[in-house]
Scaffold this motif. Structure first.
Motif, PDB file in Angstrom:
ATOM      1  N   HIS A   8      -2.267   8.704 -11.855  1.00  8.35           N
ATOM      2  CA  HIS A   8      -2.375   7.908 -10.661  1.00  8.35           C
ATOM      3  C   HIS A   8      -3.566   6.848 -10.581  1.00  8.35           C
ATOM      4  O   HIS A   8      -3.171   5.631  -9.859  1.00  8.35           O
ATOM      5  CB  HIS A   8      -2.902   9.084  -9.603  1.00  8.35           C
ATOM      6  CG  HIS A   8      -3.457   8.229  -8.103  1.00  8.35           C
ATOM      7  ND1 HIS A   8      -2.337   7.649  -7.392  1.00  8.35           N
ATOM      8  CD2 HIS A   8      -4.441   8.213  -7.445  1.00  8.35           C
ATOM      9  CE1 HIS A   8      -2.960   7.241  -6.361  1.00  8.35           C
ATOM     10  NE2 HIS A   8      -4.397   7.574  -6.413  1.00  8.35           N
ATOM     11  N   GLY A   9      -4.593   7.051 -11.300  1.00  4.39           N
ATOM     12  CA  GLY A   9      -5.349   5.871 -11.696  1.00  4.39           C
ATOM     13  C   GLY A   9      -4.995   4.801 -12.461  1.00  4.39           C
ATOM     14  O   GLY A   9      -5.266   3.670 -11.902  1.00  4.39           O
ATOM     15  N   LEU A  10      -4.327   5.098 -13.679  1.00  7.32           N
ATOM     16  CA  LEU A  10      -3.791   3.933 -14.106  1.00  7.32           C
ATOM     17  C   LEU A  10      -2.655   3.356 -13.382  1.00  7.32           C
ATOM     18  O   LEU A  10      -2.420   2.057 -13.254  1.00  7.32           O
ATOM     19  CB  LEU A  10      -2.850   4.577 -15.558  1.00  7.32           C
ATOM     20  CG  LEU A  10      -2.158   3.307 -16.133  1.00  7.32           C
ATOM     21  CD1 LEU A  10      -3.148   2.597 -16.955  1.00  7.32           C
ATOM     22  CD2 LEU A  10      -1.569   4.435 -17.691  1.00  7.32           C
ATOM     23  N   PHE A  11      -1.754   4.047 -12.656  1.00 13.92           N
ATOM     24  CA  PHE A  11      -0.692   3.368 -11.862  1.00 13.92           C
ATOM     25  C   PHE A  11      -1.574   2.386 -10.716  1.00 13.92           C
ATOM     26  O   PHE A  11      -0.924   1.413 -10.502  1.00 13.92           O
ATOM     27  CB  PHE A  11       0.025   4.486 -11.036  1.00 13.92           C
ATOM     28  CG  PHE A  11       0.871   3.762 -10.102  1.00 13.92           C
ATOM     29  CD1 PHE A  11       2.247   3.241 -10.396  1.00 13.92           C
ATOM     30  CD2 PHE A  11       0.723   4.083  -8.659  1.00 13.92           C
ATOM     31  CE1 PHE A  11       3.280   2.842  -9.475  1.00 13.92           C
ATOM     32  CE2 PHE A  11       1.474   3.413  -7.967  1.00 13.92           C
ATOM     33  CZ  PHE A  11       2.811   2.879  -8.141  1.00 13.92           C
ATOM     34  N   THR A  12      -2.612   2.946 -10.084  1.00 17.89           N
ATOM     35  CA  THR A  12      -3.257   2.146  -9.184  1.00 17.89           C
ATOM     36  C   THR A  12      -3.921   0.604  -9.849  1.00 17.89           C
ATOM     37  O   THR A  12      -3.683  -0.324  -9.053  1.00 17.89           O
ATOM     38  CB  THR A  12      -4.266   2.933  -8.366  1.00 17.89           C
ATOM     39  OG1 THR A  12      -3.875   3.930  -7.831  1.00 17.89           O
ATOM     40  CG2 THR A  12      -4.972   2.150  -7.513  1.00 17.89           C
ATOM     41  N   PHE A  13      -4.290   0.867 -11.036  1.00 16.63           N
ATOM     42  CA  PHE A  13      -4.672  -0.293 -11.690  1.00 16.63           C
ATOM     43  C   PHE A  13      -3.648  -1.353 -11.878  1.00 16.63           C
ATOM     44  O   PHE A  13      -3.891  -2.532 -11.586  1.00 16.63           O
ATOM     45  CB  PHE A  13      -5.472   0.124 -13.062  1.00 16.63           C
ATOM     46  CG  PHE A  13      -5.751  -1.068 -13.774  1.00 16.63           C
ATOM     47  CD1 PHE A  13      -6.889  -1.766 -13.650  1.00 16.63           C
ATOM     48  CD2 PHE A  13      -5.111  -1.262 -15.108  1.00 16.63           C
ATOM     49  CE1 PHE A  13      -7.176  -2.829 -14.402  1.00 16.63           C
ATOM     50  CE2 PHE A  13      -5.378  -2.323 -15.745  1.00 16.63           C
ATOM     51  CZ  PHE A  13      -6.364  -3.017 -15.497  1.00 16.63           C
ATOM     52  N   LEU A  14      -2.535  -0.712 -12.348  1.00 13.99           N
ATOM     53  CA  LEU A  14      -1.380  -1.705 -12.737  1.00 13.99           C
ATOM     54  C   LEU A  14      -0.940  -2.158 -11.370  1.00 13.99           C
ATOM     55  O   LEU A  14      -0.474  -3.501 -11.075  1.00 13.99           O
ATOM     56  CB  LEU A  14      -0.200  -1.025 -13.277  1.00 13.99           C
ATOM     57  CG  LEU A  14      -0.499  -0.695 -14.982  1.00 13.99           C
ATOM     58  CD1 LEU A  14       0.398   0.318 -15.432  1.00 13.99           C
ATOM     59  CD2 LEU A  14      -0.837  -1.657 -15.399  1.00 13.99           C
ATOM     60  N   TRP A  15      -0.937  -1.345 -10.329  1.00 17.14           N
ATOM     61  CA  TRP A  15      -0.300  -2.056  -8.995  1.00 17.14           C
ATOM     62  C   TRP A  15      -1.238  -3.136  -8.481  1.00 17.14           C
ATOM     63  O   TRP A  15      -0.659  -3.798  -7.614  1.00 17.14           O
ATOM     64  CB  TRP A  15      -0.370  -0.835  -8.016  1.00 17.14           C
ATOM     65  CG  TRP A  15      -0.452  -1.046  -6.476  1.00 17.14           C
ATOM     66  CD1 TRP A  15       1.032  -1.188  -5.833  1.00 17.14           C
ATOM     67  CD2 TRP A  15      -1.255  -1.376  -5.730  1.00 17.14           C
ATOM     68  NE1 TRP A  15       0.796  -1.380  -4.673  1.00 17.14           N
ATOM     69  CE2 TRP A  15      -0.793  -1.611  -4.422  1.00 17.14           C
ATOM     70  CE3 TRP A  15      -2.819  -1.163  -5.774  1.00 17.14           C
ATOM     71  CZ2 TRP A  15      -1.494  -2.039  -3.263  1.00 17.14           C
ATOM     72  CZ3 TRP A  15      -3.515  -1.634  -4.687  1.00 17.14           C
ATOM     73  CH2 TRP A  15      -2.971  -2.082  -3.512  1.00 17.14           C
ATOM     74  N   ALA A  16      -2.704  -3.092  -8.672  1.00 21.32           N
ATOM     75  CA  ALA A  16      -3.524  -3.773  -8.238  1.00 21.32           C
ATOM     76  C   ALA A  16      -3.070  -5.386  -8.620  1.00 21.32           C
ATOM     77  O   ALA A  16      -2.992  -6.377  -8.099  1.00 21.32           O
ATOM     78  CB  ALA A  16      -5.009  -3.722  -8.031  1.00 21.32           C
TER      79      ALA A  16
ATOM     80  N   LEU B 291       0.783  -0.925  -0.071  1.00 21.50           N
ATOM     81  CA  LEU B 291      -0.079  -0.110  -0.205  1.00 21.50           C
ATOM     82  C   LEU B 291       0.958   1.339  -0.202  1.00 21.50           C
ATOM     83  O   LEU B 291       0.100   2.482  -0.300  1.00 21.50           O
ATOM     84  CB  LEU B 291      -0.902  -0.108   1.139  1.00 21.50           C
ATOM     85  CG  LEU B 291      -2.154  -0.725   1.254  1.00 21.50           C
ATOM     86  CD1 LEU B 291      -3.021  -0.995   2.439  1.00 21.50           C
ATOM     87  CD2 LEU B 291      -3.128  -0.248   0.107  1.00 21.50           C
ATOM     88  N   VAL B 292       2.077   1.377   0.097  1.00 18.20           N
ATOM     89  CA  VAL B 292       2.897   2.075   0.289  1.00 18.20           C
ATOM     90  C   VAL B 292       3.196   3.027  -1.060  1.00 18.20           C
ATOM     91  O   VAL B 292       3.047   4.228  -1.375  1.00 18.20           O
ATOM     92  CB  VAL B 292       4.284   1.905   0.793  1.00 18.20           C
ATOM     93  CG1 VAL B 292       5.669   2.989   0.476  1.00 18.20           C
ATOM     94  CG2 VAL B 292       4.331   1.432   2.247  1.00 18.20           C
ATOM     95  N   LEU B 293       3.138   2.070  -2.243  1.00 17.56           N
ATOM     96  CA  LEU B 293       3.175   2.452  -3.648  1.00 17.56           C
ATOM     97  C   LEU B 293       1.968   3.436  -3.740  1.00 17.56           C
ATOM     98  O   LEU B 293       2.217   4.798  -4.437  1.00 17.56           O
ATOM     99  CB  LEU B 293       3.485   1.491  -4.440  1.00 17.56           C
ATOM    100  CG  LEU B 293       4.789   0.508  -4.405  1.00 17.56           C
ATOM    101  CD1 LEU B 293       4.697  -0.662  -5.243  1.00 17.56           C
ATOM    102  CD2 LEU B 293       6.003   1.687  -4.499  1.00 17.56           C
TER     103      LEU B 293
END
Length: 263
Positions: free
Chosen positions: A124-132, A92-94
């Motif tokens: 930020h939304g794209l990064f969160t999607f890839l992060w998940a 969750l840090v990322l």
């Protein structure tokens, strides 16, 4: 460990029950009592030293919980819970850092930038999607590593929580897994790569079409109007998604004007 035994009082036991206990006196006490229905529950008592040690190490700040000690004391299911929480918290840090950057940017440009106009919000939304996706894959690997180390791979409770079971339509050849030593359905990496590339091409074409239709719609609704913000867009053609012949239809008095008689 000393077992904590809950049983009925001896005074309540009948002579026949006492005789049965005497005949079974050579066996373990709690087994004899359980066989005669005199024991309601047998459970190991806590070892206070071990329990307090595990608790102290678990509550230690800025350190991962001792999943191996938790597993030794409480069992694999509890240990997997703490392993998942530790993994999830670290990852969750990322997205937290990414969201903080967007928040600081908006705070610095109060009055001129909002979430709707911030160029970093979509990133930020794209990064969160890839992060998940990556975080779940990483947990799957960590879960398998712990399961193999603890000898619990294939346990019923783990199989019921698998994320990547084979689809019914999956086709391949049977082989012995070099990891588990069991029979598995295998599909070669080369054939996978070909299908991945084909799927990526088709998906990209379809997404590009949907994206283009969305851009046209935003132009027709008047959301993309560079000349309304001359400080940001020095010239109209500098906006990469502006189509003048479409955006003009949203001008006052034209077909897609919000106050038009045709709307």
């Amino acid at each position: 460990r000393t077992p904590a035994i809950s049983s009925r009082s001896r005074a309540e036991a009948t002579p026949e029950e006492r005789k049965k206990v005497e005949r079974l006196s050579k066996k373990c006490l709690w087994q004899a009592l359980a066989q005669n229905g005199l024991v309601d529950l047998v459970a190991p008592a806590h070892n206070r030293t071990l329990r307090d040690g595990v608790l102290a190490e678990t509550l230690r700040p800025f350190t991962a919980p001792p999943v191996h000690r938790i597993r030794s004391y409480y069992g694999e299911e509890v240990a997997f819970y703490f392993a998942w929480m530790s993994h999830f918290t670290r990852w969750l840090v990322l997205p937290g850092a990414s969201g903080l950057i967007v928040k600081l940017y908006l705070d610095r440009h109060v009055g001129t930038e909002t979430v709707d106009t911030c160029i970093y919000a979509p990133l930020h939304g794209l990064f969160t999607f890839l992060w998940a996706m990556v975080a779940l894959r990483a947990w799957d690997r960590e879960q398998c590593r712990l399961a193999h180390g603890w000898g619990t791979h294939g346990a019923y409770w783990q199989e019921s929580h698998r994320f990547y079971d084979d689809r019914p339509q999956f086709r391949g050849v049977d082989r012995i897994s070099p990891i588990t030593g069991k029979v598995e359905t295998y599909y070669s990496s080369r054939r996978k790569a070909v299908k991945y590339v084909g799927s990526a091409v088709v998906t990209s074409i379809l997404l590009s079409g949907a994206f283009l239709v969305m851009i046209w719609s935003l132009n027709l609704q008047g959301y993309i109007r560079p000349y309304d913000d001359p400080e940001r867009w020095q010239e109209v053609h500098y906006h990469p998604f502006h189509y003048p012949f479409l955006s003009r239809l949203a001008d006052e008095g034209n077909l897609f004007d919000a106050a038009s008689q045709y709307m």
